[in-house]
Design a protein around this motif. Structure first.
Motif, PDB file in Angstrom:
ATOM      1  N   ALA A   1      35.514  49.598  24.044  1.00 45.16           N
ATOM      2  CA  ALA A   1      36.855  49.371  23.498  1.00 45.16           C
ATOM      3  C   ALA A   1      37.706  50.632  23.610  1.00 45.16           C
ATOM      4  N   ARG A   2      37.138  51.788  23.269  1.00 39.63           N
ATOM      5  CA  ARG A   2      37.893  53.044  23.368  1.00 39.63           C
ATOM      6  C   ARG A   2      38.276  53.338  24.810  1.00 39.63           C
ATOM      7  N   THR A   3      37.345  53.144  25.721  1.00 35.42           N
ATOM      8  CA  THR A   3      37.572  53.494  27.122  1.00 35.42           C
ATOM      9  C   THR A   3      38.658  52.639  27.759  1.00 35.42           C
ATOM     10  N   PHE A   4      38.692  51.351  27.411  1.00 35.72           N
ATOM     11  CA  PHE A   4      39.633  50.436  28.049  1.00 35.72           C
ATOM     12  C   PHE A   4      40.820  50.087  27.155  1.00 35.72           C
ATOM     13  N   GLY A   5      40.967  50.799  26.043  1.00 35.71           N
ATOM     14  CA  GLY A   5      42.118  50.591  25.174  1.00 35.71           C
ATOM     15  C   GLY A   5      42.191  49.202  24.583  1.00 35.71           C
ATOM     16  N   ILE A   6      41.053  48.668  24.185  1.00 39.21           N
ATOM     17  CA  ILE A   6      40.991  47.309  23.637  1.00 39.21           C
ATOM     18  C   ILE A   6      41.122  47.365  22.125  1.00 39.21           C
ATOM     19  N   ASP A   7      42.076  46.620  21.581  1.00 36.07           N
ATOM     20  CA  ASP A   7      42.312  46.603  20.136  1.00 36.07           C
ATOM     21  C   ASP A   7      41.496  45.546  19.416  1.00 36.07           C
ATOM     22  N   ASP A   8      41.038  44.529  20.141  1.00 35.89           N
ATOM     23  CA  ASP A   8      40.269  43.465  19.500  1.00 35.89           C
ATOM     24  C   ASP A   8      38.918  43.981  19.016  1.00 35.89           C
TER      25      ASP A   8
ATOM     26  N   VAL B   1      28.028  44.393  29.032  1.00 38.27           N
ATOM     27  CA  VAL B   1      28.384  43.300  29.943  1.00 38.27           C
ATOM     28  C   VAL B   1      29.035  42.146  29.183  1.00 38.27           C
ATOM     29  N   ALA B   2      28.472  41.779  28.035  1.00 35.74           N
ATOM     30  CA  ALA B   2      29.015  40.645  27.274  1.00 35.74           C
ATOM     31  C   ALA B   2      30.408  40.957  26.751  1.00 35.74           C
ATOM     32  N   CYS B   3      30.604  42.159  26.209  1.00 39.96           N
ATOM     33  CA  CYS B   3      31.923  42.511  25.655  1.00 39.96           C
ATOM     34  C   CYS B   3      32.965  42.659  26.760  1.00 39.96           C
ATOM     35  N   ALA B   4      32.585  43.249  27.886  1.00 42.29           N
ATOM     36  CA  ALA B   4      33.539  43.394  28.991  1.00 42.29           C
ATOM     37  C   ALA B   4      34.034  42.030  29.446  1.00 42.29           C
ATOM     38  N   GLU B   5      33.135  41.054  29.471  1.00 42.21           N
ATOM     39  CA  GLU B   5      33.522  39.705  29.878  1.00 42.21           C
ATOM     40  C   GLU B   5      34.322  39.012  28.783  1.00 42.21           C
ATOM     41  N   ALA B   6      33.878  39.136  27.541  1.00 42.22           N
ATOM     42  CA  ALA B   6      34.556  38.451  26.431  1.00 42.22           C
ATOM     43  C   ALA B   6      35.959  38.990  26.217  1.00 42.22           C
ATOM     44  N   TRP B   7      36.123  40.300  26.388  1.00 45.17           N
ATOM     45  CA  TRP B   7      37.440  40.930  26.216  1.00 45.17           C
ATOM     46  C   TRP B   7      38.284  40.878  27.490  1.00 45.17           C
ATOM     47  N   ASP B   8      37.686  40.395  28.595  1.00 47.07           N
ATOM     48  CA  ASP B   8      38.383  40.386  29.886  1.00 47.07           C
ATOM     49  C   ASP B   8      38.892  41.787  30.207  1.00 47.07           C
ATOM     50  N   ALA B   9      37.983  42.772  30.077  1.00 49.61           N
ATOM     51  CA  ALA B   9      38.359  44.179  30.227  1.00 49.61           C
ATOM     52  C   ALA B   9      38.640  44.572  31.669  1.00 49.61           C
ATOM     53  N   GLY B  10      38.156  43.798  32.634  1.00 50.38           N
ATOM     54  CA  GLY B  10      38.347  44.153  34.035  1.00 50.38           C
ATOM     55  C   GLY B  10      37.477  45.320  34.471  1.00 50.38           C
ATOM     56  N   ALA B  11      36.379  45.575  33.769  1.00 49.88           N
ATOM     57  CA  ALA B  11      35.501  46.699  34.094  1.00 49.88           C
ATOM     58  C   ALA B  11      34.635  46.371  35.304  1.00 49.88           C
ATOM     59  N   THR B  12      34.523  47.329  36.210  1.00 52.17           N
ATOM     60  CA  THR B  12      33.624  47.167  37.351  1.00 52.17           C
ATOM     61  C   THR B  12      32.196  47.513  36.926  1.00 52.17           C
TER      62      THR B  12
ATOM     63  N   ALA C   1      30.331  49.652  38.357  1.00 54.81           N
ATOM     64  CA  ALA C   1      30.209  51.108  38.408  1.00 54.81           C
ATOM     65  C   ALA C   1      30.751  51.749  37.132  1.00 54.81           C
ATOM     66  N   GLN C   2      31.859  51.229  36.616  1.00 54.74           N
ATOM     67  CA  GLN C   2      32.402  51.760  35.365  1.00 54.74           C
ATOM     68  C   GLN C   2      31.443  51.508  34.203  1.00 54.74           C
ATOM     69  N   LEU C   3      30.835  50.340  34.164  1.00 57.42           N
ATOM     70  CA  LEU C   3      29.867  50.044  33.107  1.00 57.42           C
ATOM     71  C   LEU C   3      28.656  50.958  33.220  1.00 57.42           C
ATOM     72  N   ALA C   4      28.239  51.279  34.441  1.00 54.79           N
ATOM     73  CA  ALA C   4      27.099  52.179  34.635  1.00 54.79           C
ATOM     74  C   ALA C   4      27.419  53.577  34.115  1.00 54.79           C
ATOM     75  N   THR C   5      28.651  54.025  34.307  1.00 51.85           N
ATOM     76  CA  THR C   5      29.063  55.331  33.791  1.00 51.85           C
ATOM     77  C   THR C   5      29.012  55.350  32.267  1.00 51.85           C
ATOM     78  N   LEU C   6      29.495  54.282  31.641  1.00 48.75           N
ATOM     79  CA  LEU C   6      29.422  54.186  30.184  1.00 48.75           C
ATOM     80  C   LEU C   6      27.973  54.093  29.725  1.00 48.75           C
ATOM     81  N   ALA C   7      27.154  53.376  30.470  1.00 52.01           N
ATOM     82  CA  ALA C   7      25.742  53.229  30.108  1.00 52.01           C
ATOM     83  C   ALA C   7      25.053  54.582  30.023  1.00 52.01           C
ATOM     84  N   ALA C   8      25.355  55.476  30.968  1.00 48.11           N
ATOM     85  CA  ALA C   8      24.743  56.807  30.971  1.00 48.11           C
ATOM     86  C   ALA C   8      25.144  57.616  29.750  1.00 48.11           C
ATOM     87  N   ARG C   9      26.331  57.357  29.205  1.00 47.54           N
ATOM     88  CA  ARG C   9      26.771  58.063  27.999  1.00 47.54           C
ATOM     89  C   ARG C   9      26.059  57.559  26.745  1.00 47.54           C
ATOM     90  N   LEU C  10      25.503  56.357  26.819  1.00 45.45           N
ATOM     91  CA  LEU C  10      24.857  55.759  25.648  1.00 45.45           C
ATOM     92  C   LEU C  10      23.388  56.134  25.526  1.00 45.45           C
TER      93      LEU C  10
END
Length: 310
Positions: A86-93, A121-132, A134-143
């Motif tokens: 949510a922080r990365t993609f500016g999602i308010d929901d 993966v579930a939140c990116a799809e549910a929020w329609d974040a448009g995340a690729t 590769a972008q999810l993999a970058t976030l995954a490494a931070r977690l």
């Protein structure tokens, strides 16, 4: 229109886990070979409009999981994954998360990391974040170090903290028996025990490279050769902290397993079988020996994190 999206992510077993000395930041560099197994963590994500995140948990009957050891607040990796996305993609929901557990907690099989990957993966799809991906993999490494592999799945070589992944060639399917304990092991404690053992010269430092015999066994689909090549620098420390694991490994040997290894930082022991039928026979032997609190079978390599159709 609000919709619920469901994603599943696999458990893992480390076929090789070679640990280097800690660096100045306290982290240990790794050379590891992961294989994803068809035991799944499932995360459902339902958007909400107030920006809040909630978390609920379901443990199916018969799953080898102690629900009391799963936090349901912001310390949970699935919660952290949703908040980071949510922080990365500016999602308010906000989002209501529901985890369906299928992987042992604190068992060395990356159940928490699978939750994080499935939540991304579930939140990116549910929020329609448009995340690729590769972008999810970058976030995954931070977690966490295991989260990128939970996203990737299949079989892979992991370097650095285990998050620099290269796919590994495999042939066929491998069949595993997993002996779990109701009591977990703390990963930092197991690493600290490794450092202590090495400082006391109770354990030598392994060659810091991918094992060639292991990779050849994977490419050949040879379970017997793979079983002989399984290695884990954390096995000795885990057994030192939980001595009863020796009885589990002895029981696997008595059941004629191709090989057996403590998975990751333990305490789950993974035994490799020649076939699905052999896995069932090993499982029956381990249950009769009463060396584990639960015994399950699984196969690999399994896929990475995917959205599950309704």
């Amino acid at each position: 229109m609000t919709r619920t999206v469901r994603a599943k992510a696999p458990a893992k077993v480390n076929l090789q886990l070679t640990v280097g000395p800690p660096s100045s930041d306290g982290y240990h560099p790794l050379v590891t070979v992961f294989q994803a197994l068809d035991l799944w963590e499932t995360v459902e994500a339902t958007p909400r409009t107030d920006g809040e995140i909630t978390l609920a948990l379901e443990v199916p009957a018969g799953a080898p999981v102690d629900a009391t050891r799963v936090p349901l607040d912001e310390s949970n990796l699935a919660w952290k994954a949703a908040a980071l996305l949510a922080r990365t993609f500016g999602i308010d929901d906000g989002v209501d998360l529901r985890i369906v557990k299928g992987v042992p907690v604190a068992g060395g099989m990356a159940g928490g990391s699978a939750d994080a990957a499935a939540a991304l993966v579930a939140c990116a799809e549910a929020w329609d974040a448009g995340a690729t991906r590769a972008q999810l993999a970058t976030l995954a490494a931070r977690l966490g170090a295991d989260v990128p592999f939970s996203l990737h799945g299949h079989t892979a070589v992991g370097l650095d903290r285990g998050d620099r992944l290269t796919p590994a060639m495999t042939h066929g399917e491998f069949h595993w028996v997993l002996a779990t304990q109701s009591e977990g092991l703390s990963t930092p404690t197991v690493f600290a025990e490794l450092d202590r053992r090495r400082a006391a010269r109770e354990q030598a430092t392994s060659d810091f490279e991918v094992d060639g015999a292991l990779m050849r066994a994977l490419m050949a689909g040879d379970a017997v050769a793979l079983g002989q090549a399984l290695t884990n620098d954390l096995e000795g420390p885990a057994m030192s902290l939980m001595p009863r694991l020796e009885a589990v490994l002895d029981a696997c040997d008595a059941a004629d397993a191709c090989g057996a290894i403590v998975s990751g930082s333990g305490p789950t022991v993974a035994a490799l079988a020649r076939s699905r039928q052999h896995a069932l026979a090993i499982a029956a032997h381990l249950k009769a020996a009463k060396v584990a609190d639960a015994v399950v079978t699984a196969s690999g390599p399994a896929s990475g994190t995917v959205v599950v159709a309704d």
